[in-house]
Design a protein around this motif. Structure first.
Motif, mmCIF file in Angstrom:
data_model
loop_
_atom_site.group_PDB
_atom_site.id
_atom_site.type_symbol
_atom_site.label_atom_id
_atom_site.label_comp_id
_atom_site.label_asym_id
_atom_site.label_seq_id
_atom_site.Cartn_x
_atom_site.Cartn_y
_atom_site.Cartn_z
ATOM 1 N N GLU A 98 0.719 -1.319 0.136
ATOM 2 C CA GLU A 98 -0.033 -0.132 -0.079
ATOM 3 C C GLU A 98 0.837 1.335 -0.106
ATOM 4 O O GLU A 98 0.613 2.261 -0.757
ATOM 5 N N ALA A 99 1.912 1.256 0.782
ATOM 6 C CA ALA A 99 2.724 2.325 0.816
ATOM 7 C C ALA A 99 3.763 2.545 -0.551
ATOM 8 O O ALA A 99 3.562 3.614 -1.128
ATOM 9 N N ILE A 100 3.896 1.585 -1.266
ATOM 10 C CA ILE A 100 4.507 1.519 -2.619
ATOM 11 C C ILE A 100 3.530 2.164 -3.504
ATOM 12 O O ILE A 100 3.958 2.994 -4.297
ATOM 13 N N HIS A 101 2.460 1.599 -3.331
ATOM 14 C CA HIS A 101 1.427 2.220 -4.309
ATOM 15 C C HIS A 101 1.062 3.601 -4.230
ATOM 16 O O HIS A 101 0.914 4.404 -5.239
ATOM 17 N N ARG A 102 1.259 4.248 -2.999
ATOM 18 C CA ARG A 102 1.027 5.544 -2.866
ATOM 19 C C ARG A 102 2.087 6.407 -3.501
ATOM 20 O O ARG A 102 1.881 7.565 -3.732
ATOM 21 N N ALA A 103 3.360 5.845 -3.651
ATOM 22 C CA ALA A 103 4.678 6.653 -4.273
ATOM 23 C C ALA A 103 4.430 6.259 -5.776
ATOM 24 O O ALA A 103 5.308 7.226 -6.632
ATOM 25 N N VAL A 126 6.324 -8.483 -5.087
ATOM 26 C CA VAL A 126 6.999 -8.722 -6.350
ATOM 27 C C VAL A 126 5.980 -9.366 -7.216
ATOM 28 O O VAL A 126 5.864 -8.635 -8.503
ATOM 29 N N ARG A 127 5.176 -10.134 -7.005
ATOM 30 C CA ARG A 127 4.278 -10.662 -7.891
ATOM 31 C C ARG A 127 3.099 -9.583 -8.343
ATOM 32 O O ARG A 127 2.712 -9.753 -9.396
ATOM 33 N N ALA A 128 2.512 -8.964 -7.161
ATOM 34 C CA ALA A 128 1.602 -8.119 -7.551
ATOM 35 C C ALA A 128 2.052 -6.938 -8.808
ATOM 36 O O ALA A 128 1.306 -6.587 -9.427
ATOM 37 N N LEU A 129 3.296 -6.325 -8.173
ATOM 38 C CA LEU A 129 3.670 -5.312 -9.175
ATOM 39 C C LEU A 129 4.076 -6.040 -10.554
ATOM 40 O O LEU A 129 3.879 -5.276 -11.611
ATOM 41 N N TYR A 130 4.677 -7.089 -10.577
ATOM 42 C CA TYR A 130 5.064 -7.683 -11.864
ATOM 43 C C TYR A 130 3.866 -8.067 -12.708
ATOM 44 O O TYR A 130 3.843 -7.528 -13.989
ATOM 45 N N ARG A 131 2.784 -8.201 -12.058
ATOM 46 C CA ARG A 131 1.470 -8.877 -12.785
ATOM 47 C C ARG A 131 0.754 -7.455 -13.432
ATOM 48 O O ARG A 131 0.305 -7.288 -14.550
#
Length: 295
Positions: A98-103, A126-131
């Motif tokens: 969630e913190a990464i998504h805000r950035a 990793v899997r969520a961002l990769y996809r």
């Protein structure tokens, strides 16, 4: 010179055009690289990748890392931003996604993996961002190990951005299910087939690093065995992320990054010897490498 290769692969022997910097440019014109890296005991990976992204010309760089090592990473280099992430036992923890998504709303390219670890929170991130991440993503180190554990399912959503993988032969063996010896015996073939099958760019590191998107191929000629030391791959990850953040296409960015990375290593070896070369030396000589190509 352009040579036709098997399966319509083209081997290109010249470097791509360096990203243009206008006389009136400002930091917002040169991309924002987000580097997700590090855990307790591996803060150096995040430091090296973050500073390399700065040396690669990114206008802004943010290093996202477990909050307990955020002060250490911030102290290493004042020119990048840092983002402290929730952690578990010193490694990236649940809630970090969630913190990464805000950035992500300001980032133009993301790197993930150096020193990250492979605990469950890291695997999920990793899997969520990769996809699904809609912007370009560079995957290295533990990011690759997470994907290797997923088997052959490297599918992505239709809106996902470009993906670049930067494995060394051992990591690539885990990704493909082959042995390292088998990979090393046919580096170009395996890298090309993997890149084409999964629709991404592969940077297979080592002597004469192979860069391929499955249709084009570049074999790097810079670098030396003094670079076989911890942290040099983290420098390449940050440098490559900076170039992609500046909108250089993935294949061209990878080709330029590996050349600059290797040339910085060659200059460093001339100054310090191959045995005496350490990863942070590359950061000191990337500027000299840039100057050699007229940047």
């Amino acid at each position: 010179m352009i040579m036709e290769q098997e399966q319509a692969v083209i081997c290109i022997t010249h470097l791509p055009i360096v990203p243009h910097r206008r006389d009136d440019g400002h930091k917002g014109d040169y991309g924002h690289a987000l580097v997700v890296a590090g855990q307790v005991g591996m803060s150096g990976a995040a430091c090296l990748a973050g500073k390399a992204a700065l040396r690669g010309g990114a206008g802004l760089v943010t290093v996202a890392t477990p909050i307990s090592i955020q002060p250490t990473i911030a102290a290493y280099e004042p020119s990048y931003l840092t983002l402290g992430l929730p952690e578990t036992h010193g490694a990236i923890g649940f809630g970090a996604l969630e913190a990464i998504h805000r950035a992500l709303h300001v980032a133009t390219a993301v790197a993930i993996g150096p020193g990250l670890g492979t605990a469950e929170p890291a695997r999920q991130i990793v899997r969520a961002l990769y996809r699904s991440l809609p912007i370009p993503m560079i995957i290295d180190a533990d990011g690759l190990n997470v994907l290797a554990a997923s088997g052959d399912d490297l599918s992505r959503d239709s809106g996902a951005g470009a993906r670049i993988m930067t494995p060394h032969p051992g990591e690539f063996a885990r990704l493909t299910g082959e042995t390292t010896a088998t990979i090393q015996a046919a580096r170009e073939k395996f890298a090309n087939e993997f890149a084409r099958r999964h629709g991404l760019t592969v940077v297979l590191k080592g002597k004469e690093t192979v860069v391929t998107d499955g249709y084009r191929m570049a074999i790097n000629t810079t670098g030396n065995s003094g670079m076989a030391t911890g942290g040099t791959g983290d420098v390449l990850t940050g440098l490559l992320t900076a170039l992609v953040a500046q909108k250089l296409p993935p294949f061209e960015a990878a080709q330029l990054a590996v050349w600059l990375h290797g040339r910085a290593g060659d200059i460093a070896a001339e100054k310090h010897s191959q045995p005496g070369l350490i990863a942070s030396d590359l950061l000191d000589y990337l500027g000299s490498a840039w100057l050699e190509i007229g940047a």
